[in-house]
Scaffold this active site. Structure first.
Site, PDB file in Angstrom:
ATOM      1  N   GLU A 122     -62.238  -0.158 -17.875  1.00 31.79           N
ATOM      2  CA  GLU A 122     -61.690  -1.032 -18.924  1.00 31.79           C
ATOM      3  C   GLU A 122     -62.235  -2.461 -18.835  1.00 31.79           C
ATOM      4  OE1 GLU A 122     -57.439  -0.433 -18.784  1.00 31.79           O
ATOM      5  OE2 GLU A 122     -57.621   1.670 -19.339  1.00 31.79           O
ATOM      6  N   GLU A 160     -59.733   8.589 -20.022  1.00 33.18           N
ATOM      7  CA  GLU A 160     -58.373   8.328 -19.542  1.00 33.18           C
ATOM      8  C   GLU A 160     -57.460   8.199 -20.748  1.00 33.18           C
ATOM      9  OE1 GLU A 160     -57.823   5.170 -16.569  1.00 33.18           O
ATOM     10  OE2 GLU A 160     -56.011   4.585 -17.646  1.00 33.18           O
TER      11      GLU A 160
END
Length: 532
Positions: A196, A314
């Site tokens: 991220e 994810e």
């Protein structure tokens, strides 16, 4: 008026409401597939969070972080072995603060609370002993393993913008771990870089061009350390939330063959504390809002990196560890299985569920390791749904979602039906043999729908998942009316289908708030000719 007549006037409408069901004709186009997935599409994650990772005055991680997880737990081992194999990704928010106790690295700090640290925690460490224990466990359970590497080593954040990290990735520590891994013969399916850090980032971000340079460096390292292309791990990235400009710049700046999987993350249900969470997971209109992201990622990969495939690296649905009263219960399966069906139609190869264990959104109970309802949904998908994705349509209620794949290593097709409503549907399936999609057909041409044929030897297999006692927030799930419980030896229970002897004469009854997998062995789908 006679009392009996009055009573019947009230009872008959009630009986009609109870017994009535909507008839739905489901059309499956079996001529060609619309997308393909990896054979090991189902994936689950393990994370680094310590036990004091808390959100909303609750701390749902316990000892589930990889540095604390009981790898000797028999239920955990059996739950993984049941997939034969299960794809697992080890990564998460803290991975870009983890150093590896290999090579010249001598200090091994423990993860602790730190106000000015990323995500409120300090740097942590992966000891060699734990890496050995983990790989021994992965080998014994037959896992396809993705390890996500720290992408911030060598970088620093700018004074003007603390979220923005600059500088080149220093791979020295990662190379030490990878060399040791090769020397021990540990099997790695893929390496991923960063978590991220792309687009707007979360607690840190890296520019798209620099990220492309860093992951190209990782590809060269992997190629050098794994000279045999047949056993060489894949390279994945950028492992974050999709942003059109950032993703396209990244993909245009990585050369052919650098990345094998373009990973992105999905938390489309909002915060775990959201009181409307239970409504969102039952709202098809809300769930459909994320389809544009799946399409955009798929289109970007096809245009700029056609050698790779899009992955959901994810996805926990609700962020900050999920919703404590929803994410581990039966009703969450409406969101989860719909996500699996949806992403597969957009050519995504892998879907990694956050998490296998840990937080409120785990497939296994964090304390007892007993499977939550979504575990069984994932296992049925893995066993029944093949790689070839078929086009499906119906004109019934939008609360009935439908997906179809060629069956996995078996003839015919498997259909997934998700009923998010309190209504019952009688579903009949027809085989649309038209070779052209609806948008390509000329006006006036009628599609030919061929009913599924049936003989005495052709049997329909049905797997009906329903919540215990009709409570959609139950942690217990029934298969064809029987509770799914671990055996006395703590093995995953056998999952036998309901057999329908004459499928052509009886529709599939999809009860209220239920999930149904249906295997149609006799379905004539040319697209599936080589699937079995």
């Amino acid at each position: 008026m006679d009392l009996k007549v009055i009573t019947l006037c009230y009872i008959l409408p009630l009986l009609f409401l109870v017994s009535s069901a909507e008839d739905v004709t489901l059309s499956v186009r079996g001529v060609t597939n619309i997308a393909t997935t990896d054979e090991n599409f189902i994936c689950a994650t393990l994370d680094w969070w310590p036990s004091n990772k808390c959100d909303y005055n609750q701390c749902p991680w316990g000892q589930a972080g990889i540095l604390n997880l009981d790898l000797g737990n028999k239920i955990l081992s059996n739950a993984i072995k049941a997939f034969n194999p299960l794809r697992i990704r080890l990564g998460g928010s803290l991975q870009d603060q983890i150093i590896y106790l290999f090579g010249k690295q001598k200090k091994c700090p423990n993860i602790r609370k730190k106000d000015d640290g990323l995500f409120g925690f300090s740097k942590g460490c992966l000891p060699r002993k734990r890496w050995d224990e983990l790989n021994d466990f992965l080998n014994k359970t037959g896992v396809k393993f993705t390890f996500s590497l720290n992408a911030l080593i060598g970088k620093h954040n700018t004074k003007e913008d603390k979220l923005n990290w600059v500088g080149k990735w220093n791979p020295t520590n990662a190379i030490s771990l990878m060399k040791y891994t090769v020397s021990k013969g540990y099997q790695i399916d893929s390496y991923e870089l960063g978590n991220e850090l792309c687009s707007e980032g979360v607690s840190a971000r890296i520019g798209s061009v620099q990220y492309a340079k860093d992951i190209t460096k990782l590809r060269r390292i992997v190629n050098r350390l794994y000279p045999n292309p047949k056993s060489r791990p894949k390279v994945l990235g950028p492992a974050g939330f999709y942003g059109k400009e950032w993703f396209e710049n990244f993909l245009q700046n990585v050369g052919p063959g650098v990345v094998d999987g373009v990973t992105h993350h999905i938390y489309n249900l909002g915060a775990g504390v959201d009181k409307t969470l239970i409504n969102k997971v039952q709202d098809p209109y809300f769930l459909s809002q994320i389809t544009q992201t799946f399409k955009d990622v798929s289109v970007a990969v096809e245009e700029f990196a056609p050698w790779a495939g899009p992955w959901v690296g994810e996805s926990g649905g609700a962020y900050n560890s999920g919703g404590k009263d929803v994410s581990h219960t039966f009703v969450n399966g409406f969101w989860y299985l719909d996500q699996l069906g949806m992403t597969s139609t957009f050519n995504h190869k892998v879907y990694c569920r956050q998490t296998l264990i840990g937080g409120n959104y785990a497939l296994l109970n964090t304390s007892t390791f007993i499977p939550n309802p979504d575990y069984y949904g994932a296992l049925l998908w893995h066993r029944l749904m093949g790689s070839n994705v078929l086009s499906v349509s119906h004109e019934g209620s939008p609360y009935l979602r439908a997906y179809a794949h060629c069956s996995k290593k078996r003839p015919g097709i498997t259909v997934l039906l998700i009923n998010m409503s309190n209504s019952t549907f009688n579903v009949s399936i027809v085989n649309d043999m038209n070779m052209y999609p609806p948008e390509d057909t000329n006006e006036g041409i009628v599609l030919t729908s061929i009913p599924i044929s049936s003989t005495d030897t052709q049997i329909r297999e049905e797997y009906h998942l329903t919540p215990k006692d009709g409570n959609i927030q139950s942690d217990a799930v029934l298969l064809n009316g029987t509770p799914l419980k671990l055996t006395k030896s703590l093995d995953i229970p056998e999952m036998k289908p309901l057999l329908v002897d004459d499928p052509s004469s009886s529709p599939i009854k999809v009860g209220s708030h239920s999930i149904v997998f249906v295997h149609l062995k006799s379905f004539n789908a040319p697209a599936c000719a080589n699937s079995s």
